[in-house]
Design a protein around this motif. Sequence first.
Motif, short mmCIF file in Angstrom:
data_model
loop_
_atom_site.label_atom_id
_atom_site.label_comp_id
_atom_site.label_asym_id
_atom_site.label_seq_id
_atom_site.Cartn_x
_atom_site.Cartn_y
_atom_site.Cartn_z
N TYR A 81 0.82 -1.21 0.00
CA TYR A 81 0.00 0.00 0.00
C TYR A 81 0.85 1.26 0.00
O TYR A 81 0.57 2.21 -0.73
N THR A 82 1.89 1.29 0.80
CA THR A 82 2.76 2.46 0.82
C THR A 82 3.61 2.54 -0.44
O THR A 82 3.94 3.62 -0.91
N GLN A 128 1.35 4.10 -3.04
CA GLN A 128 1.18 5.53 -2.79
C GLN A 128 2.44 6.31 -3.14
O GLN A 128 2.37 7.35 -3.78
N SER A 174 -4.74 -0.73 -5.07
CA SER A 174 -4.84 -0.86 -3.61
C SER A 174 -6.11 -1.55 -3.18
O SER A 174 -6.10 -2.34 -2.25
N HIS A 224 -6.20 -5.06 -1.15
CA HIS A 224 -6.96 -5.21 0.09
C HIS A 224 -7.97 -6.35 -0.04
O HIS A 224 -8.18 -7.11 0.90
N MET A 235 -0.80 -5.56 5.71
CA MET A 235 -0.29 -4.20 5.87
C MET A 235 0.96 -4.25 6.74
O MET A 235 1.21 -5.24 7.43
N THR A 241 1.14 0.13 10.60
CA THR A 241 -0.13 0.70 10.17
C THR A 241 -1.14 0.56 11.30
O THR A 241 -1.35 -0.53 11.83
N ASP A 247 -7.17 0.63 9.42
CA ASP A 247 -7.61 0.00 8.18
C ASP A 247 -9.03 0.47 7.94
O ASP A 247 -9.98 -0.08 8.48
#
Length: 113
Positions: A31-32, A35, A82, A86, A92, A96, A99
């Motif tokens: 996820y990061t 991004q 993403s 998920h 994650m 984190t 959520d």
Amino acid sequence: MSELIGSLFVLAGAFFLFSAGLGLLRMPDAYTRIQAGTKASTLGNILVLVGLGVYHPDWAFKLLVVAYFVLMTNPLSSHALSRAAHAIGTPMAPSTFTDALKDRDDEGKARPS
């Protein structure tokens, strides 16, 4: 003078594109990485296109069209990636805390279909 300004924009764009690649290598989870890659590459691409626009003003319309497609497709594709990550349960990073989609997914599973 326009060559210098255009070159500085291209150099700044190259810096952000490099940082996007570095972010893909250094970030702890999918996820990061998504991004970091999306935000930095979008800005890097736009800066390179601005630099090319300053360097070659007759290409302005074509570069504007390319910039429009970059601004429309990069965020949409990262959002789709993403959500798909998920949905299949990609873990994650341990750091984190929130959520936001977990509660939404739990509500959807609680109701019978």
